[in-house]
Design an enzyme around this catalytic site. Structure first.
Site, PDB file in Angstrom:
ATOM      1  N   SER A 117       0.856  -1.181   0.000  1.00  0.00           N
ATOM      2  CA  SER A 117       0.000   0.000   0.000  1.00  0.00           C
ATOM      3  C   SER A 117       0.893   1.232   0.000  1.00  0.00           C
ATOM      4  O   SER A 117       2.057   1.165   0.413  1.00  0.00           O
ATOM      5  CB  SER A 117      -0.885   0.010   1.253  1.00  0.00           C
ATOM      6  OG  SER A 117      -1.555   1.245   1.401  1.00  0.00           O
TER       7      SER A 117
ATOM      8  N   TYR B  18      -1.862  -1.246  10.845  1.00  0.00           N
ATOM      9  CA  TYR B  18      -2.046  -1.479   9.408  1.00  0.00           C
ATOM     10  C   TYR B  18      -0.901  -0.872   8.607  1.00  0.00           C
ATOM     11  O   TYR B  18      -0.293  -1.539   7.766  1.00  0.00           O
ATOM     12  CB  TYR B  18      -3.384  -0.899   8.942  1.00  0.00           C
ATOM     13  CG  TYR B  18      -3.566  -0.987   7.446  1.00  0.00           C
ATOM     14  CD1 TYR B  18      -3.896  -2.199   6.843  1.00  0.00           C
ATOM     15  CD2 TYR B  18      -3.364   0.129   6.641  1.00  0.00           C
ATOM     16  CE1 TYR B  18      -4.035  -2.294   5.463  1.00  0.00           C
ATOM     17  CE2 TYR B  18      -3.500   0.037   5.266  1.00  0.00           C
ATOM     18  CZ  TYR B  18      -3.838  -1.170   4.679  1.00  0.00           C
ATOM     19  OH  TYR B  18      -3.955  -1.260   3.311  1.00  0.00           O
TER      20      TYR B  18
END
Length: 268
Positions: A143, A156
């Site tokens: 990401s 995360y």
């Protein structure tokens, strides 16, 4: 390397979102599939669709990838079916939106297990046979979060930083072998991820940030094409590439403060 009918791709988290999009892209290229996720019903529906549309073989393995024995069980099942993995897509993952000290410990442990542990385990299990055959590719879905610290989504962001660093390092180790590891780094994507991560409570999914949101098909195509080219890192979208470049120039503490503001909860 191209995805051919002699290639088999194992895709985790294939029942929805980016994983489902990647499975569709690979099937369109002619690769056979091993679809892995918790939801067996969704996987079978996708397998039937792709087999019918593209004439590929699509196997389904329902698995809870947060389980400590998930990697061993998956490797055993693949072997029992007489399959070999030529393309490994580690896509499964999820996030959570809250201050770290308020986040459920069980959720934290499960997030690390799915985002980090099983990705590492499956890469270690399926990469050596690829090396023996002299061909193969790994695609790890990271990401843009992997480039920066992420207050309000601390675990995360940290897991995606691991995925990015791990992928870059192993890709360099594979230099000259004909194999590669690609880290796909999307920013916001129009999937159900935001609902699961409760990101709709955040400013992140509003205002100018919406300009960087890409659809699943675009992200999946970018990822698959980068993997097949042997590209090390693929940041999806011009806006996301600009953001990553800008944040890399900032001190880490400043970047963290900016993200904290961007991700702050919306006012009622």
């Amino acid at each position: 390397m191209t995805a051919q009918r002699t290639s088999t791709a194992l895709v985790t988290g294939a029942s929805s979102g980016i994983g489902k999009g990647i499975a569709r892209q690979l099937a369109a290229y002619g690769a056979n599939l091993i679809l892995v996720a918790r939801s067996e019903g969704k996987l079978r529906a996708l397998a039937d669709e792709l087999s019918r549309q593209h004439g590929v073989r699509a196997d389904v393995i329902a698995a809870d990838l947060s389980h400590p024995e998930a990697g061993q069980r998956l490797e055993d099942e693949v072997g029992a079916r007489g399959l070999q993995v030529d393309l490994l897509v580690n896509n499964a993952g999820f996030g959570g939106f809250s201050e770290f000290f308020q986040q459920d410990p069980n959720e934290i442990n499960e997030m690390i297990a799915v985002n980090v542990t099983i990705l590492t385990d499956l890469t270690r299990r399926f990469l050596p046979p690829m090396l023996e055959r002299g061909r193969g590719r790994v695609l790890n879905v990271a990401s843009t979060a992997g480039f920066i610290p992420g207050p309000l989504m601390a675990v995360y962001y940290a897991t995606k930083a691991y995925v990015l660093s791990f992928s870059e390092a192993v890709n360099e180790e594979l230099r000259g072998t004909g194999l590669s590891v690609t880290a796909l780094c999307p920013g916001p994507v129009d999937t159900g991820f935001q609902d699961v991560a409760t990101l709709n409570e955040s400013r992140l999914m509003s205002g100018l940030t919406r300009l960087a949101v890409l659809d699943v098909e675009t992200v999946a195509r970018i990822g698959v094409d980068a993997m097949l080219r042997g590209q090390g890192v693929a940041v999806a979208g011009v806006a996301n590439r600009m953001q990553v470049s800008a944040f890399r120039m900032l001190p880490r503490a400043v970047a963290a403060r900016i993200i904290a503001g961007v991700q702050a909860r919306r006012e009622a």
